[in-house]
Write a protein that holds these residues in place. Structure first.
Motif, PDB file in Angstrom:
ATOM      1  N   UNK A 180       0.758  -1.237   0.000  1.00 53.78           N
ATOM      2  CA  UNK A 180       0.000   0.000   0.000  1.00 53.78           C
ATOM      3  C   UNK A 180       0.789   1.287   0.000  1.00 53.78           C
ATOM      4  N   UNK A 181       2.063   1.268   0.256  1.00 53.78           N
ATOM      5  CA  UNK A 181       2.849   2.492   0.253  1.00 53.78           C
ATOM      6  C   UNK A 181       3.355   2.732  -1.162  1.00 53.78           C
ATOM      7  N   UNK A 182       2.576   3.481  -1.930  1.00 51.75           N
ATOM      8  CA  UNK A 182       2.930   3.715  -3.333  1.00 51.75           C
ATOM      9  C   UNK A 182       3.536   5.094  -3.549  1.00 51.75           C
ATOM     10  N   UNK A 183       4.011   5.726  -2.498  1.00 51.34           N
ATOM     11  CA  UNK A 183       4.616   7.041  -2.636  1.00 51.34           C
ATOM     12  C   UNK A 183       5.931   6.938  -3.389  1.00 51.34           C
ATOM     13  N   UNK A 184       6.047   7.708  -4.434  1.00 57.76           N
ATOM     14  CA  UNK A 184       7.283   7.716  -5.207  1.00 57.76           C
ATOM     15  C   UNK A 184       7.602   6.377  -5.827  1.00 57.76           C
ATOM     16  N   UNK A 185       6.606   5.691  -6.328  1.00 53.68           N
ATOM     17  CA  UNK A 185       6.786   4.340  -6.850  1.00 53.68           C
ATOM     18  C   UNK A 185       7.846   4.285  -7.939  1.00 53.68           C
ATOM     19  N   UNK A 186       7.747   5.164  -8.903  1.00 57.25           N
ATOM     20  CA  UNK A 186       8.689   5.140 -10.029  1.00 57.25           C
ATOM     21  C   UNK A 186      10.101   5.470  -9.552  1.00 57.25           C
ATOM     22  N   UNK A 187      10.218   6.474  -8.709  1.00 55.02           N
ATOM     23  CA  UNK A 187      11.532   6.869  -8.197  1.00 55.02           C
ATOM     24  C   UNK A 187      12.143   5.765  -7.336  1.00 55.02           C
ATOM     25  N   UNK A 188      11.327   5.159  -6.490  1.00 57.52           N
ATOM     26  CA  UNK A 188      11.809   4.072  -5.642  1.00 57.52           C
ATOM     27  C   UNK A 188      12.296   2.898  -6.478  1.00 57.52           C
ATOM     28  N   UNK A 189      11.509   2.501  -7.460  1.00 56.33           N
ATOM     29  CA  UNK A 189      11.923   1.393  -8.323  1.00 56.33           C
ATOM     30  C   UNK A 189      13.171   1.743  -9.126  1.00 56.33           C
ATOM     31  N   UNK A 190      13.311   3.005  -9.492  1.00 59.07           N
ATOM     32  CA  UNK A 190      14.528   3.440 -10.189  1.00 59.07           C
ATOM     33  C   UNK A 190      15.767   3.311  -9.318  1.00 59.07           C
ATOM     34  N   UNK A 191      15.642   3.693  -8.058  1.00 55.01           N
ATOM     35  CA  UNK A 191      16.766   3.547  -7.127  1.00 55.01           C
ATOM     36  C   UNK A 191      17.102   2.077  -6.881  1.00 55.01           C
ATOM     37  N   UNK A 192      16.066   1.248  -6.780  1.00 56.67           N
ATOM     38  CA  UNK A 192      16.309  -0.187  -6.597  1.00 56.67           C
ATOM     39  C   UNK A 192      17.001  -0.788  -7.816  1.00 56.67           C
ATOM     40  N   UNK A 193      16.566  -0.392  -8.993  1.00 52.26           N
ATOM     41  CA  UNK A 193      17.201  -0.869 -10.223  1.00 52.26           C
ATOM     42  C   UNK A 193      18.663  -0.430 -10.293  1.00 52.26           C
ATOM     43  N   UNK A 194      18.929   0.797  -9.871  1.00 52.33           N
ATOM     44  CA  UNK A 194      20.314   1.281  -9.848  1.00 52.33           C
ATOM     45  C   UNK A 194      21.158   0.465  -8.877  1.00 52.33           C
ATOM     46  N   UNK A 195      20.585   0.102  -7.739  1.00 52.40           N
ATOM     47  CA  UNK A 195      21.316  -0.717  -6.765  1.00 52.40           C
ATOM     48  C   UNK A 195      21.708  -2.061  -7.357  1.00 52.40           C
ATOM     49  N   UNK A 196      20.780  -2.675  -8.055  1.00 54.37           N
ATOM     50  CA  UNK A 196      21.052  -3.979  -8.670  1.00 54.37           C
ATOM     51  C   UNK A 196      22.046  -3.837  -9.822  1.00 54.37           C
ATOM     52  N   UNK A 197      21.927  -2.752 -10.576  1.00 45.51           N
ATOM     53  CA  UNK A 197      22.815  -2.541 -11.722  1.00 45.51           C
ATOM     54  C   UNK A 197      24.264  -2.330 -11.306  1.00 45.51           C
ATOM     55  N   UNK A 198      24.499  -1.867 -10.094  1.00 46.31           N
ATOM     56  CA  UNK A 198      25.868  -1.641  -9.608  1.00 46.31           C
ATOM     57  C   UNK A 198      26.608  -2.929  -9.257  1.00 46.31           C
ATOM     58  N   UNK A 199      25.869  -3.961  -8.918  1.00 48.33           N
ATOM     59  CA  UNK A 199      26.485  -5.180  -8.401  1.00 48.33           C
ATOM     60  C   UNK A 199      27.516  -5.822  -9.337  1.00 48.33           C
ATOM     61  N   UNK A 200      27.307  -5.849 -10.651  1.00 49.90           N
ATOM     62  CA  UNK A 200      28.338  -6.458 -11.505  1.00 49.90           C
ATOM     63  C   UNK A 200      29.689  -5.734 -11.462  1.00 49.90           C
ATOM     64  N   UNK A 201      29.694  -4.496 -10.987  1.00 46.29           N
ATOM     65  CA  UNK A 201      30.959  -3.770 -10.896  1.00 46.29           C
ATOM     66  C   UNK A 201      31.819  -4.231  -9.727  1.00 46.29           C
ATOM     67  N   UNK A 202      31.203  -4.914  -8.763  1.00 45.15           N
ATOM     68  CA  UNK A 202      32.002  -5.496  -7.682  1.00 45.15           C
ATOM     69  C   UNK A 202      32.836  -6.625  -8.273  1.00 45.15           C
ATOM     70  N   UNK A 203      34.110  -6.588  -8.092  1.00 46.39           N
ATOM     71  CA  UNK A 203      34.983  -7.607  -8.663  1.00 46.39           C
ATOM     72  C   UNK A 203      35.394  -7.283 -10.085  1.00 46.39           C
ATOM     73  N   UNK A 204      35.388  -6.004 -10.439  1.00 48.55           N
ATOM     74  CA  UNK A 204      35.712  -5.582 -11.801  1.00 48.55           C
ATOM     75  C   UNK A 204      37.166  -5.913 -12.174  1.00 48.55           C
ATOM     76  N   UNK A 205      37.987  -6.148 -11.178  1.00 44.88           N
ATOM     77  CA  UNK A 205      39.391  -6.495 -11.429  1.00 44.88           C
ATOM     78  C   UNK A 205      39.546  -7.790 -12.202  1.00 44.88           C
ATOM     79  N   UNK A 206      38.502  -8.610 -12.212  1.00 47.03           N
ATOM     80  CA  UNK A 206      38.570  -9.874 -12.955  1.00 47.03           C
ATOM     81  C   UNK A 206      38.816  -9.650 -14.436  1.00 47.03           C
TER      82      UNK A 206
END
Length: 129
Positions: free
Chosen positions: A50-76
């Motif tokens: 039920x908390x739909x405040x800033x739904x698009x913005x929240x999902x955008x931030x979550x997507x950005x969080x997930x998108x960053x993960x492949x950069x961990x271990x970039x030295x490979x």
């Protein structure tokens, strides 16, 4: 999420100065993947209840969080195995300590970014409550 980000940043900094801690950074990276997954599920549950405040913005931030993960271990990308799979003869091959330092630096930057993203999601969700 903020605690995991802090630990990741600390271990990343330590790895910059002590490359032999690269294995510990690998454990912190795995913990970060798990924390982001839990954070993602928790926020989606909050949004679905039920908390739909800033739904698009929240999902955008979550997507950005997930998108960053492949950069961990970039030295490979600097390992001899990765260079052998590339047709470019001038591709650099990094020494193990250089790979550890690249991973440590990336971990610090990603930890800071993940902390900011988690903080923003919290702010948005609190504003909608």
């Amino acid at each position: 999420m903020l605690v995991v980000s802090g630990v990741l940043a600390l271990v990343g900094l330590m790895t910059l100065f002590l490359p032999r801690l690269h294995r510990v950074l690998g454990i912190a990276t795995a913990a970060t993947y798990a924390a982001v997954a839990v954070h993602l599920v928790a926020v989606i549950v909050v949004l679905a209840t039920g908390n739909a405040a800033g739904l698009v913005l929240t999902l955008g931030y979550l997507l950005a969080s997930v998108a960053l993960l492949p950069l961990l271990g970039i030295g490979r990308l600097g390992t001899p195995e990765a260079a052998a799979g590339d047709a470019d003869p001038d591709r650099p091959v990094l020494a193990p300590d250089q790979i550890a330092r690249v991973d440590g630096g990336a971990a610090v930057v990603i930890a800071i970014t993940l902390a900011v993203l988690a903080w923003r999601v919290l702010e948005i969700l609190e504003a909608g409550a």
